[in-house]
Scaffold this motif. Structure first.
Motif, PDB file in Angstrom:
ATOM      1  N   UNK A 163      -1.547 -16.933 -12.702  1.00  0.00           N
ATOM      2  CA  UNK A 163      -0.910 -15.855 -11.969  1.00  0.00           C
ATOM      3  C   UNK A 163      -0.400 -14.861 -13.168  1.00  0.00           C
ATOM      4  N   UNK A 164      -0.429 -13.562 -13.131  1.00  0.00           N
ATOM      5  CA  UNK A 164       0.055 -12.730 -14.127  1.00  0.00           C
ATOM      6  C   UNK A 164       1.038 -11.894 -13.647  1.00  0.00           C
ATOM      7  N   UNK A 165       2.046 -11.521 -14.204  1.00  0.00           N
ATOM      8  CA  UNK A 165       3.093 -10.623 -13.880  1.00  0.00           C
ATOM      9  C   UNK A 165       2.799  -9.264 -13.646  1.00  0.00           C
ATOM     10  N   UNK A 166       3.346  -8.738 -12.519  1.00  0.00           N
ATOM     11  CA  UNK A 166       3.272  -7.125 -12.204  1.00  0.00           C
ATOM     12  C   UNK A 166       4.704  -6.362 -12.122  1.00  0.00           C
ATOM     13  N   UNK A 167       4.894  -5.277 -12.549  1.00  0.00           N
ATOM     14  CA  UNK A 167       6.127  -5.058 -12.318  1.00  0.00           C
ATOM     15  C   UNK A 167       6.008  -3.691 -11.531  1.00  0.00           C
ATOM     16  N   UNK A 168       6.499  -3.204 -10.404  1.00  0.00           N
ATOM     17  CA  UNK A 168       6.236  -1.810  -9.782  1.00  0.00           C
ATOM     18  C   UNK A 168       7.610  -1.390  -9.319  1.00  0.00           C
ATOM     19  N   UNK A 169       7.700  -0.008  -9.098  1.00  0.00           N
ATOM     20  CA  UNK A 169       9.166   0.649  -9.006  1.00  0.00           C
ATOM     21  C   UNK A 169       9.873   0.122  -7.852  1.00  0.00           C
ATOM     22  N   UNK A 170      11.120   0.072  -7.876  1.00  0.00           N
ATOM     23  CA  UNK A 170      12.058  -0.111  -6.652  1.00  0.00           C
ATOM     24  C   UNK A 170      11.960   0.772  -5.797  1.00  0.00           C
ATOM     25  N   UNK A 171      11.577   2.182  -5.956  1.00  0.00           N
ATOM     26  CA  UNK A 171      11.562   2.993  -4.767  1.00  0.00           C
ATOM     27  C   UNK A 171      10.157   3.367  -4.673  1.00  0.00           C
ATOM     28  N   UNK A 172       9.762   3.653  -3.486  1.00  0.00           N
ATOM     29  CA  UNK A 172       8.216   4.200  -3.105  1.00  0.00           C
ATOM     30  C   UNK A 172       8.397   5.166  -2.049  1.00  0.00           C
ATOM     31  N   UNK A 173       7.449   5.915  -1.648  1.00  0.00           N
ATOM     32  CA  UNK A 173       7.463   6.853  -0.683  1.00  0.00           C
ATOM     33  C   UNK A 173       7.646   5.922   0.557  1.00  0.00           C
ATOM     34  N   UNK A 174       8.673   6.485   1.501  1.00  0.00           N
ATOM     35  CA  UNK A 174       8.925   5.703   2.667  1.00  0.00           C
ATOM     36  C   UNK A 174       7.742   5.660   3.583  1.00  0.00           C
ATOM     37  N   UNK A 175       6.826   6.490   3.608  1.00  0.00           N
ATOM     38  CA  UNK A 175       5.522   6.426   4.259  1.00  0.00           C
ATOM     39  C   UNK A 175       4.848   4.885   4.037  1.00  0.00           C
ATOM     40  N   UNK A 176       4.750   4.668   2.683  1.00  0.00           N
ATOM     41  CA  UNK A 176       4.107   3.207   2.374  1.00  0.00           C
ATOM     42  C   UNK A 176       4.632   2.104   3.135  1.00  0.00           C
ATOM     43  N   UNK A 177       6.043   1.891   3.217  1.00  0.00           N
ATOM     44  CA  UNK A 177       6.504   0.855   3.866  1.00  0.00           C
ATOM     45  C   UNK A 177       6.116   0.941   5.413  1.00  0.00           C
ATOM     46  N   UNK A 178       6.577   2.320   6.231  1.00  0.00           N
ATOM     47  CA  UNK A 178       6.046   2.601   7.456  1.00  0.00           C
ATOM     48  C   UNK A 178       4.598   1.922   7.629  1.00  0.00           C
ATOM     49  N   UNK A 179       3.685   2.361   6.959  1.00  0.00           N
ATOM     50  CA  UNK A 179       2.240   1.910   7.240  1.00  0.00           C
ATOM     51  C   UNK A 179       2.025   0.701   7.057  1.00  0.00           C
ATOM     52  N   UNK A 180       2.650  -0.079   5.786  1.00  0.00           N
ATOM     53  CA  UNK A 180       2.183  -1.237   5.625  1.00  0.00           C
ATOM     54  C   UNK A 180       3.086  -2.403   6.485  1.00  0.00           C
ATOM     55  N   UNK A 181       4.356  -2.086   6.674  1.00  0.00           N
ATOM     56  CA  UNK A 181       5.033  -3.129   7.308  1.00  0.00           C
ATOM     57  C   UNK A 181       5.091  -2.911   8.700  1.00  0.00           C
ATOM     58  N   UNK A 182       4.949  -1.842   9.235  1.00  0.00           N
ATOM     59  CA  UNK A 182       4.627  -1.478  10.635  1.00  0.00           C
ATOM     60  C   UNK A 182       5.746  -0.991  11.157  1.00  0.00           C
ATOM     61  N   UNK A 183       5.571   0.311  11.882  1.00  0.00           N
ATOM     62  CA  UNK A 183       6.327   1.212  12.521  1.00  0.00           C
ATOM     63  C   UNK A 183       7.626   0.480  13.541  1.00  0.00           C
ATOM     64  N   UNK A 184       7.114  -0.631  14.131  1.00  0.00           N
ATOM     65  CA  UNK A 184       7.851  -1.321  15.077  1.00  0.00           C
ATOM     66  C   UNK A 184       8.291  -2.820  14.498  1.00  0.00           C
ATOM     67  N   UNK A 185       8.799  -2.833  13.532  1.00  0.00           N
ATOM     68  CA  UNK A 185       9.180  -4.203  13.023  1.00  0.00           C
ATOM     69  C   UNK A 185      10.774  -3.871  12.617  1.00  0.00           C
ATOM     70  N   UNK A 186      11.563  -4.794  12.642  1.00  0.00           N
ATOM     71  CA  UNK A 186      13.047  -4.661  12.443  1.00  0.00           C
ATOM     72  C   UNK A 186      13.249  -4.101  11.142  1.00  0.00           C
ATOM     73  N   UNK A 187      12.619  -4.550  10.006  1.00  0.00           N
ATOM     74  CA  UNK A 187      12.618  -3.818   8.889  1.00  0.00           C
ATOM     75  C   UNK A 187      12.722  -2.424   8.557  1.00  0.00           C
ATOM     76  N   UNK A 188      11.479  -1.965   9.400  1.00  0.00           N
ATOM     77  CA  UNK A 188      11.127  -0.331   9.203  1.00  0.00           C
ATOM     78  C   UNK A 188      12.247   0.295  10.368  1.00  0.00           C
ATOM     79  N   UNK A 189      12.248  -0.284  11.416  1.00  0.00           N
ATOM     80  CA  UNK A 189      13.191   0.258  12.509  1.00  0.00           C
ATOM     81  C   UNK A 189      14.469   0.536  12.159  1.00  0.00           C
ATOM     82  N   UNK A 190      15.097  -0.541  11.486  1.00  0.00           N
ATOM     83  CA  UNK A 190      16.759  -0.145  11.280  1.00  0.00           C
ATOM     84  C   UNK A 190      17.296  -0.968   9.931  1.00  0.00           C
ATOM     85  N   UNK A 191      16.363  -1.427   9.142  1.00  0.00           N
ATOM     86  CA  UNK A 191      16.665  -1.927   7.859  1.00  0.00           C
ATOM     87  C   UNK A 191      16.624  -1.239   6.440  1.00  0.00           C
TER      88      UNK A 191
END
Ligand code: ATP
Ligand code: MG
Length: 418
Positions: free
Chosen positions: A28-56
């Motif tokens: 495995x090789x290391x990758x570093x990505x930014x600590x902030x992303x567009x909100x839309x990315x997490x909405x689409x990836x994690x899912x609109x109706x998850x605790x993480x996106x709904x309230x966290x």
């Protein structure tokens, strides 16, 4: 959000070093990505109706009017990076990411608003061999760290289609008992009924125990994939428990899901959670690419490590250098730098700020070092340095300055043994 102080960091650094070494050994090789992303990315990836996106999520609008979010997990950012850097095209990647994640949860032991994860991802492989290898890697990590109070739980979520028919059955079951649902579960009933199975409310447990089981709804290929994984884990002699109610808090999982749980951390029992996310990359606009990964909760793993190895690796100096003011202190400064050149394997501490011998000896004692080197005018005049064991009875000896690097190992061994 916590400060991590030097005393606690020894355990962190040990865990991080062992994890890095293992990940490299597995390719495995290391990758570093930014600590902030567009909100839309997490909405689409994690899912609109998850605790993480709904309230966290920690979401804010920047000066340019963009909605940004502090990353609540690592996988979405890694998937985004693979797409935006053109790294897919049928290629395989084994990647790891380490760093802080942010979730606005109710803080309690083992649950923080800034916490750290090792996120480990294998992209472009359909498995189940890579699923088994990832689990073997995590099992080896526990062994290397001496952590024994963990158990592996496994389940398969099947394809999105299989999950849809299961979801229908689950919704029917819970709807028939709607009056017995708590507020959270009632809300999830329409949006995300699978999440009800993940409820931590004890009052909900009898109801959950009677719910239809996911494995009964699995499609043929997922069933085969899962049977293959179980066979491989048996061949590797990795113990696991089947938990037909294991679901994950993020929507992107399909087929294999697993969790290493512990009974040593109170209410927070998951230390490492993962699974397959074959649909995520396509869903984010990349070419369809299967993938599997896990996230290790560093704070929880460190707590297990501290329970297993209470003393931890030490930052105590091994050699403490004492000198009288003037020329000897200048010579001591040169000596300690020369030792750092020639014997870099030891930890040295110089009596910075000087003071009389008595005060310097007191500090040397307090430092915990087993050996003190002493340079006064008399020693300097004769070109020697005095060696005094601090934690043993044996007396003070002398050594020519030029011979010290060669003799240091023996002197330290004697100081420890004495
Ligand atoms: P939990 O069920 O404990 O809420 P989760 O399902 O939300 O965990 P993941 O999103 O899969 O967890 O994250 C992977 C790992 O990260 C977890 O197994 C856990 O060890 C750790 N983790 C998750 N949230 C937190 C937090 N708020 N504080 C500390 N560690 C966390
Ligand atoms: Mg959670």
């Amino acid at each position: 959000m916590n400060d991590v102080l030097p005393d606690a960091l020894h355990a962190w650094q040990h865990l991080e070093a062992v994890a890095r070494e293992l990940l490299t050994a597995y390719g495995y090789a290391e990758i570093r990505v930014p600590i902030v992303e567009h909100t839309e990315l997490f909405r689409r990836a994690i899912g609109e109706h998850t605790d993480v996106v709904e309230k966290e999520m920690y979401t804010f609008t920047d000066q340019g009017g963009d909605s940004l979010t502090l990353r609540p997990e690592g996988t979405a950012g890694i998937a985004r990076a693979l797409i935006s850097n053109g790294m897919l095209r049928g290629q395989r990647h084994k990647l790891w990411l380490a760093g802080p994640m942010f979730r606005h949860e109710k803080p309690q032991k083992g649950r923080y608003r800034q916490f750290n994860q090792f996120s480990v991802e294998a992209v472009g492989l359909t498995g189940p061999d890579v699923d088994a290898e990832l689990i073997a890697l995590s099992a080896r990590l526990w062994r290397r760290l001496g952590i024994t109070r963990v158990r592996l739980q496994l389940n398969s979520l099947g394809t999105p289609e299989a999950r849809r028919s299961y979801r229908t059955a689950l919704t029917e079951y819970f709807r028939a008992q709607e009056s017995r649902l708590d507020a959270d579960s009632r809300r999830r009933l329409t949006a995300n009924p699978l999440r009800i199975l993940d409820s931590k409310n004890p009052d909900m447990q009898p109801l959950i125990a009677g719910a239809p089981l996911l494995p009964d709804y699995l499609d043929g290929e997922s069933r085969e994939h899962f049977a293959g994984l179980c066979e491989m884990l048996q061949a590797l002699e990795i113990d696991y428990e089947l938990n037909p109610r294991l679901v994950r808090g993020l929507d992107y999982y399909s087929r294999t899901v697993f969790e290493w749980i512990t009974d040593a951390l109170g209410a927070q029992d998951a230390v490492c959670s993962g699974g397959r996310y074959d649909g995520l990359i396509a869903q984010l606009g990349g070419e369809p690419t299967p993938a599997v990964g896990f996230a290790l909760g560093v704070e929880r793993a460190v707590e297990l490590l501290r329970q297993a190895q209470p003393q931890g690796p030490s930052g105590t100096p091994q050699v403490y250098v004492i000198a009288s003011a003037g020329r000897p202190s200048l010579e001591a400064l040169r000596l300690i730098e020369r030792l750092r050149d020639l014997r870099p394997e030891y930890r040295y501490e110089l009596a910075l700020g000087g003071g009389n011998f008595k005060a310097q000896f007191r500090r040397a004692d307090r430092s915990g070092a087993p050996l003190a080197l002493i340079l006064g005018e008399a020693e300097l005049a004769r070109g020697v340095v005095a060696l005094k064991p601090l934690r043993a009875e044996s007396g003070q000896t002398e050594c020519p300055l030029a011979e010290l690097p060669a003799r240091l190992e023996g002197a330290l061994a004697q100081a420890r043994a004495g």
